[in-house]
Design a protein around this motif. Sequence first.
Motif, PDB file in Angstrom:
ATOM      1  N   PRO A  79      41.798  35.591  40.880  1.00 40.87           N
ATOM      2  CA  PRO A  79      40.340  35.749  40.836  1.00 40.87           C
ATOM      3  C   PRO A  79      39.872  36.980  40.070  1.00 40.87           C
ATOM      4  CG  PRO A  79      41.192  36.174  43.047  1.00 40.87           C
ATOM      5  CD  PRO A  79      42.304  35.585  42.270  1.00 40.87           C
ATOM      6  N   SER A  80      40.660  38.057  40.042  1.00 41.62           N
ATOM      7  CA  SER A  80      40.208  39.253  39.322  1.00 41.62           C
ATOM      8  C   SER A  80      40.129  38.988  37.825  1.00 41.62           C
ATOM      9  CB  SER A  80      41.135  40.439  39.602  1.00 41.62           C
ATOM     10  OG  SER A  80      42.454  40.173  39.190  1.00 41.62           O
ATOM     11  N   TYR A  83      37.124  36.806  37.182  1.00 37.83           N
ATOM     12  CA  TYR A  83      35.918  37.628  37.262  1.00 37.83           C
ATOM     13  C   TYR A  83      35.740  38.446  35.991  1.00 37.83           C
ATOM     14  CZ  TYR A  83      32.451  40.899  39.032  1.00 37.83           C
ATOM     15  OH  TYR A  83      31.326  41.651  39.189  1.00 37.83           O
ATOM     16  N   ASN A 283      43.855  45.302  42.775  1.00 39.06           N
ATOM     17  CA  ASN A 283      42.616  44.557  42.506  1.00 39.06           C
ATOM     18  C   ASN A 283      41.981  43.961  43.763  1.00 39.06           C
ATOM     19  OD1 ASN A 283      42.830  45.201  39.786  1.00 39.06           O
ATOM     20  ND2 ASN A 283      43.937  43.306  39.310  1.00 39.06           N
ATOM     21  N   THR A 285      39.707  41.567  45.565  1.00 39.30           N
ATOM     22  CA  THR A 285      39.178  40.211  45.411  1.00 39.30           C
ATOM     23  C   THR A 285      38.803  39.723  46.811  1.00 39.30           C
ATOM     24  OG1 THR A 285      41.307  39.089  45.783  1.00 39.30           O
ATOM     25  CG2 THR A 285      40.829  39.824  43.523  1.00 39.30           C
ATOM     26  N   LYS A 287      40.256  37.530  48.526  1.00 38.72           N
ATOM     27  CA  LYS A 287      41.492  37.386  49.304  1.00 38.72           C
ATOM     28  C   LYS A 287      42.046  38.732  49.738  1.00 38.72           C
ATOM     29  CE  LYS A 287      43.232  32.889  47.798  1.00 38.72           C
ATOM     30  NZ  LYS A 287      44.339  32.148  47.140  1.00 38.72           N
ATOM     31  N   THR A 288      42.154  39.680  48.798  1.00 39.83           N
ATOM     32  CA  THR A 288      42.710  40.976  49.189  1.00 39.83           C
ATOM     33  C   THR A 288      41.777  41.701  50.154  1.00 39.83           C
ATOM     34  OG1 THR A 288      41.836  42.007  47.157  1.00 39.83           O
ATOM     35  CG2 THR A 288      44.119  41.248  47.116  1.00 39.83           C
ATOM     36  N   GLN A 289      40.483  41.448  50.056  1.00 39.11           N
ATOM     37  CA  GLN A 289      39.557  42.018  51.038  1.00 39.11           C
ATOM     38  C   GLN A 289      39.883  41.506  52.431  1.00 39.11           C
ATOM     39  OE1 GLN A 289      35.192  42.417  50.346  1.00 39.11           O
ATOM     40  NE2 GLN A 289      34.983  41.003  52.072  1.00 39.11           N
ATOM     41  N   HIS A 302      42.453  49.625  42.744  1.00 37.50           N
ATOM     42  CA  HIS A 302      41.453  48.786  42.086  1.00 37.50           C
ATOM     43  C   HIS A 302      40.963  49.396  40.784  1.00 37.50           C
ATOM     44  CE1 HIS A 302      38.380  45.749  41.761  1.00 37.50           C
ATOM     45  NE2 HIS A 302      37.410  46.634  41.784  1.00 37.50           N
ATOM     46  N   TYR A 345      33.900  43.936  43.757  1.00 38.54           N
ATOM     47  CA  TYR A 345      34.980  43.310  42.986  1.00 38.54           C
ATOM     48  C   TYR A 345      34.909  43.748  41.541  1.00 38.54           C
ATOM     49  CZ  TYR A 345      34.835  40.301  47.104  1.00 38.54           C
ATOM     50  OH  TYR A 345      34.823  39.834  48.390  1.00 38.54           O
TER      51      TYR A 345
END
Length: 346
Positions: A79-80, A83, A283, A285, A287-289, A302, A345
């Motif tokens: 996703p990064s 984005y 990064n 995203t 998911k990582t959040q 990040h 993000y």
Amino acid sequence: MQDYFQTSVKKTAKISEIANIAGVSTATVDRVLNDRKNVSESTRQRVLQAKAAIENGETPVARSKPWRFKVFLPEDAGPSTDYLASCFQEVGAMGNATIECVFTRKMEPSVLARKLRNCIGQGIDAVAFQALDDPRVHDALIELQSYKIQTLALLSGIESKSVVGYVGIDNRAAGRTAGYLMGRMAKSPGPIAILSGGQLYRSHEEREMGCRAILRREFPHNDVLATYSGSDDIDGNYKETLALLTRYPEVVGIYNVGGGNEGVVRALKETGHSGEIMLIGHNLTPKTQNYLLEGAMDAVIHQNMRHAARKSVDALLASLNNKPVQPDILSVEIITKENIWGATYG
């Protein structure tokens, strides 16, 4: 640091000046500035570019068409990266250039080299790309330079006189930051494992070197195991993490220098190590959040993708307008569950 082309006082661009630089009528400029219909996208871009150049104190050469940029990013990179592509489209919509983002097969330098060469004869003025450090890519860059097509390394650098510069974080500093956090926060002394995407991204090598250096110098109680390659994807990292935990059950921390964090988290959860073994990745995203909030990850290193897109376009425009291109390194940001609210993000 001030943005490229930025001066302390912006000049007000007159409609007649914009029309002269853009090569259109004053009526067309009026339609663009007031967001009216019946104006082509290329004309709109040309008018906005001329306006921005005048306001920033430039004296650009009059052009009959806007600058055309291509951006090459790896496909299925998460996703990064998706984005980042949307951020380039936002920058292009501001009138900086006509920008096309192209996704290319991940970890395939021959494919990237071919796509770079395909820009020749297509009216492309400049290219930003996530660099794969491979002789075929180097050779393609030399050829693009011979056709006066500007190139810029994005997020991962490359040693080449053909590129105008690099936009991204200081990756050694990012690796040192991860190593420092590991040494300070790991629950007990023990070995640290590093997951890499392979040896084609210079950014991955630099992060690994930085992490090893800080642990060796300041935290000798946390030895670094051999580096494991998960091919920068979810399934690869899942399998490598399972193999790692079987061979080294005493591991206390994992640093994933690239993508595929989902695979590492899945393996840790399945083996009952989630929250026990420290995990740092890259990064922020959605998911990582979530991984940070649930405790599956401890920290995310990040870099702001919106800044990366804007600074890349600014650097290429500077080069095309024969302006000096100054190094502009992005900030290395540390995100944990305690400061996640307010983090973006971007």
